[in-house]
Enzyme design. Structure first.
Site, PDB file in Angstrom:
ATOM      1  CD  GLU A   1      -3.426   3.003  -5.597  1.00 40.16           C
ATOM      2  OE1 GLU A   1      -4.320   2.143  -5.764  1.00 40.16           O
ATOM      3  OE2 GLU A   1      -2.342   2.774  -5.030  1.00 40.16           O
TER       4      GLU A   1
ATOM      5  CG  HIS B   1      -3.316  -0.727  -7.018  1.00 43.70           C
ATOM      6  ND1 HIS B   1      -3.848  -0.254  -5.848  1.00 43.70           N
ATOM      7  CD2 HIS B   1      -3.090  -2.066  -6.812  1.00 43.70           C
ATOM      8  CE1 HIS B   1      -3.953  -1.241  -4.963  1.00 43.70           C
ATOM      9  NE2 HIS B   1      -3.499  -2.351  -5.535  1.00 43.70           N
TER      10      HIS B   1
ATOM     11  NE  ARG C   1      -4.221  -1.555   0.060  1.00 43.13           N
ATOM     12  CZ  ARG C   1      -4.318  -2.653  -0.683  1.00 43.13           C
ATOM     13  NH1 ARG C   1      -3.304  -3.010  -1.465  1.00 43.13           N
ATOM     14  NH2 ARG C   1      -5.415  -3.376  -0.655  1.00 43.13           N
TER      15      ARG C   1
END
Length: 313
Positions: free
Chosen positions: A260, A279, A232
């Protein structure tokens, strides 16, 4: 068993056909955290973008958890869900994406070591002299040290691949459990960070791991160390990382960031020493099947009174 889900409406027919499932209903996206409490199983997705904040602030449904016997997450991570969700029995999809994420980690390590971005020729490039690569050779993974932060399914899979490349592997983990393989050495975090040539972050995000890779630890890393984050974004103090990159220290391959997505014009985007992907390390052609298999197995285990895979609560 009765199941409700947050996927697209056509998923209802597929879920209704699973063994042990008597009905399947769709939870509308517009009100996705107004979860029903009169079903046996909930199949839920984590938030993305602005929806993450909405998930954290979502009100608890009246009577929660009601008759809900299992909340099956479609993700390995347990963040970006309403805190009250974990008052029920919750299982994650941990392990279902370990192989593609580990492949991603090895891919960026190899691309970094072999300098792929700089040695690929275009139509306007002159053929380089052989002596250039004698004086400034490409890198190798063999004999280099891989540091792992976290030693769950993903990190263990990365270790298996790295072992095949002849790397020395050291790992920091949050428990006192021994390493799953004799060729993985468990060591304190500060030792792992200081020794690593490539450092893979694959730990969950918690208050204890927020900015685990802080300014002090970044400053004590090898100057040419390569950081790979598949955990993360919050595991790294990004301001401190940017300061080190601007000094000409460290390299980074980040598949996760904080926030994000990063806002347009963020200084990490396009930085000469940083590569950011959106991601996507989890992406693979088998993901839907693997997550569905996890759901089916946990429904079976629930009915049989057996321990759930990926149980969190």
């Amino acid at each position: 068993m009765r199941i409700a889900h947050q996927f697209a409406p056509p998923m209802s027919a597929m879920l209704a056909g699973l063994p042990g499932v008597t009905s399947a209903t769709h939870v509308p996206q517009a009100d996705r955290w107004a979860l029903p409490t009169d079903v046996d199983v909930l199949f839920v997705l984590h938030g993305e973008g602005e929806d993450r904040a909405q998930a954290l602030d979502a009100p608890r449904p009246a009577g929660w958890p009601g008759t809900v016997k299992l909340v099956q997450l479609a993700s390995a991570g347990a963040d970006d869900y309403p805190p009250w969700l974990f008052e029920a029995t919750v299982a994650s999809a941990s392990g279902t994406t370990a192989i593609p994420i580990a492949e991603y980690a090895l891919a960026v390590m190899l691309a970094h070591a072999k300098q792929l971005a700089s040695i690929i020729l275009t139509s306007d490039d002159a053929w380089p002299e052989r002596q250039q690569f004698v004086a400034q050779p490409l890198g190798t993974l063999h004999g280099r040290t891989l540091g792992l932060v976290g030693l769950g399914n993903i990190a263990t899979q990365v270790a298996h691949y790295a072992h095949a490349f002849g790397m020395t592997i050291i790992a920091a983990r949050g428990s006192n459990a021994p390493a799953p393989q004799a060729w993985i050495k468990v060591a304190p975090l500060d030792e792992v960070v200081a020794r690593a040539d490539h450092l893979v972050l694959a730990a969950p995000i918690t208050p204890a791991t927020q900015h685990l890779l802080n300014a002090d630890r970044l400053a004590r890393m090898k100057a040419d160390a390569h950081i790979i984050n598949v955990g993360r974004g919050g595991l790294i103090d990004q301001d401190a990382l940017l300061a080190e990159l601007d000094k000409g220290r460290l390299w980074a391959s980040l598949d996760v960031t904080d926030p994000e997505p990063l806002p347009a014009g963020h200084p990490l985007l396009g930085h000469a020493r940083c590569r950011i992907t959106p991601h996507v390390s989890w992406s693979n052609p088998d993901i839907n099947r693997r997550i569905m298999e996890r759901l089916m197995e946990n429904i079976r285990r629930l009915g049989a009174g057996e321990a759930l895979l990926g149980a969190l609560t």
